[in-house]
Scaffold this active site. Structure first.
Site, short mmCIF file in Angstrom:
data_model
loop_
_atom_site.label_atom_id
_atom_site.label_comp_id
_atom_site.label_asym_id
_atom_site.label_seq_id
_atom_site.Cartn_x
_atom_site.Cartn_y
_atom_site.Cartn_z
N LYS A 38 0.81 -1.22 0.00
CA LYS A 38 0.00 0.00 0.00
C LYS A 38 0.84 1.26 0.00
CE LYS A 38 -4.29 -2.04 1.48
NZ LYS A 38 -5.38 -2.18 2.48
N ARG B 96 -2.71 -10.34 5.53
CA ARG B 96 -3.23 -10.42 4.15
C ARG B 96 -2.20 -9.81 3.20
NH1 ARG B 96 -6.32 -7.27 0.54
NH2 ARG B 96 -7.89 -8.47 -0.64
#
Length: 262
Positions: free
Chosen positions: A207, A241
Site C-alpha cells: 500500500k 493479508r
C-alpha cells in the site's frame, strides 16, 4: 491470507489474474507457498476505483471458485472479498467459507443474514467513506480510539445479528479512509485491537504508505510489506493479508526460528 484479485483495475495486481486458469494456478501456488486462506475479489476497492455491478462481479469470481473446488487440489478455505450479499451467497454456494467485507457488513443489509444463516466466517473492516471518496480528506479526532470503538460495536452488532463471535475477524482497514500517518498509528496500536478478543486481520500489502515512508512512491514495496508483516506478527495479529505469500511465509518462519516471536 493470499490476495487473488480477478479484476482489471486493482492497484497492485489488476489484470494479472482475469483468465480463470491463471487465477486457479496462482491460488494453488499460494497454497503450496504456505497460504492458509485464499481471498478472492472481483471488484477493486483501491481509492477512486469504479464500482462494479453485481453480475459482473459474479462473472469474475464464481468460475474461479468453482474450478478451484472441483480441482480437488485446494485444501485451504476460500474467502470472498465482496460487499454485495448476492455475490457472497453465490460464492458460498460455489464453495467459499469466509466473507471479507470492506464495509463492515454495512454496505448491503442482506449480508448479515447470509453470514448468520450459513454459519460462515466474516471479516469486518473499518472504512471511512467509500472507495470512491475515502481518500478525499480522511479526518479523525482520535484515529485509534474511534476505530477501536467502531470495531467493538461491530462485533457486538454481529452477535446481535446472529453471527457467532468466534466467527468474526476484525480489520482496522489500513489504507481505507486513512492518511499515511493514520496507517502507521493504527499499525502501532495493533495490540489494542487484539485486546478486543477476536482474530485481527491486517491488510497492508504494497500500500501507498509504504512507498511514502520509504520516500519513493515507485519503489518495490515487497521489503516494506515484509517489515510490517513481522511487526504485526509480534503484535499478535492472526491474519496477515498479502500479495507475496512465499516471501512472507519464509520471513515469518525464520523470524520465529531465530526468536523473533518468543
Amino acid at each position: 491470507m493470499g490476495i487473488l484479485n480477478v479484476t482489471p483495475d486493482s492497484f497492485s495486481d489488476g489484470g494479472r489474474h482475469q483468465c480463470v486458469d491463471v487465477a486457479v494456478d496462482v491460488a494453488l501456488q499460494m497454497q503450496s507457498d504456505g497460504a492458509a486462506i485464499i481471498d478472492i475479489g472481483g471488484e477493486s476497492t483501491r481509492p477512486y476505483s469504479d464500482a462494479v455491478d453485481c453480475q459482473e462481479e459474479i462473472t469474475r469470481v464464481i468460475p474461479v471458485i468453482e474450478k478451484l473446488k472441483s480441482s480437488g487440489q485446494l485444501t485451504i478455505p476460500i474467502s470472498i472479498d465482496t460487499s454485495k450479499a448476492e455475490v457472497a451467497r453465490r460464492a458460498l454456494d460455489a464453495g467459499a467459507e469466509i466473507i471479507n467485507d470492506v464495509t463492515g457488513l454495512e454496505g448491503d443489509p442482506a449480508m448479515a443474514a447470509i453470514a448468520s444463516e450459513r454459519g460462515v466466517g466474516v471479516c469486518v473492516m473499518h472504512m471511512q467513506g467509500t472507495p470512491q471518496t475515502m481518500q478525499n480528506d480522511p479526518s479523525y479526532d482520535d484515529v485509534v480510539g474511534e476505530i477501536e470503538a467502531y470495531l467493538r460495536e461491530r462485533l457486538r452488532w454481529c452477535e446481535r445479528s446472529g453471527i457467532r463471535r468466534d466467527r468474526v475477524c476484525l480489520d482496522p482497514g489500513i489504507g481505507f479512509g486513512k492518511t499515511h500517518e493514520h496507517n502507521l498509528m493504527l499499525l502501532r496500536a495493533t495490540r489494542r485491537f487484539v485486546q478486543l478478543g477476536s482474530p485481527l486481520l491486517i491488510g497492508h500489502s504494497r500500500k501507498g504508505f509504504i512507498g511514502h515512508r520509504i520516500g519513493d512512491k515507485n519503489a518495490d514495496r515487497t521489503a516494506g510489506t515484509l517489515g510490517v508483516s513481522l511487526a504485526m506478527a509480534v503484535a499478535g495479529a492472526q491474519v496477515i493479508r498479502v500479495h507475496d505469500v512465499k516471501p512472507t511465509v519464509d520471513a515469518l518462519m525464520l523470524f520465529e526460528a531465530s526468536g523473533g516471536l518468543d
